[in-house]
Scaffold this motif. Structure first.
Motif, PDB file in Angstrom:
ATOM      1  N   HIS A  45      21.326 -29.043   6.417  1.00  0.00           N
ATOM      2  CA  HIS A  45      20.132 -28.183   6.348  1.00  0.00           C
ATOM      3  C   HIS A  45      19.342 -29.108   5.813  1.00  0.00           C
ATOM      4  O   HIS A  45      18.293 -28.947   6.263  1.00  0.00           O
ATOM      5  CB  HIS A  45      21.097 -26.593   6.656  1.00  0.00           C
ATOM      6  N   CYS A  62      27.719 -22.697   2.729  1.00  0.00           N
ATOM      7  CA  CYS A  62      26.275 -23.234   2.172  1.00  0.00           C
ATOM      8  C   CYS A  62      25.679 -22.314   1.430  1.00  0.00           C
ATOM      9  O   CYS A  62      26.038 -20.729   2.453  1.00  0.00           O
ATOM     10  CB  CYS A  62      24.997 -23.480   3.009  1.00  0.00           C
ATOM     11  N   GLY A  67      25.440 -21.295   6.422  1.00  0.00           N
ATOM     12  CA  GLY A  67      25.356 -22.218   7.740  1.00  0.00           C
ATOM     13  C   GLY A  67      27.157 -22.851   6.380  1.00  0.00           C
ATOM     14  O   GLY A  67      27.667 -22.730   5.833  1.00  0.00           O
TER      15      GLY A  67
HETATM   16 FE1  FES Z   1      20.075 -24.176   4.794  1.00  0.00          FE
HETATM   17 FE2  FES Z   1      23.041 -25.099   3.880  1.00  0.00          FE
HETATM   18  S1  FES Z   1      20.539 -25.345   3.063  1.00  0.00           S
HETATM   19  S2  FES Z   1      22.461 -23.860   5.863  1.00  0.00           S
END
Ligand code: FES
Length: 102
Positions: A45, A62, A67
């Motif tokens: 992401h 994360c 996420g």
């Molecule tokens: Fe956004 Fe991992 S950096 S969910």
């Protein structure tokens, strides 16, 4: 490149994640139910080290936006992550853990 030494098995903890550098590639190593797994260590992401997150129910979460990825397959499990995480073959020989980045 073939098999590259990534870590000592004794540095891994059941149910945990450890971040290592393997020939310049950030890799996250996991020990789940006694089995080794390896993924890329950077979230798909934005920029965050998954090894700074935590492991639950076979997924790594994360630390930046929570996420989640399936540790075994790299599949993105929930928003905001959508991109699959690279996974790598991993094996143990004695106390040495090896990863194949190809
Ligand atoms: Fe956004 Fe991992 S950096 S969910």
């Amino acid at each position: 490149m073939g098999w590259l030494r990534a870590a000592s098995f004794s540095d891994l903890k059941e149910g945990g994640v450890v971040g290592v550098d393997v020939a310049g590639t950030p890799v996250a190593l996991y020990l789940l139910d006694g089995a080794l797994y390896a993924t890329h260590n950077i979230c798909t992401h934005q920029f965050a080290f998954l090894s700074d997150g935590y492991v639950e129910d076979g997924c790594v979460e994360c630390p930046l936006h929570q996420g989640q990825f399936d540790i075994r397959t790299g599949e993105a499990k929930c928003a905001p992550v959508t991109g699959r995480l690279a996974t790598y073959a991993v094996k143990r020989a004695g106390d040495d853990v090896f990863v194949d980045l190809e």
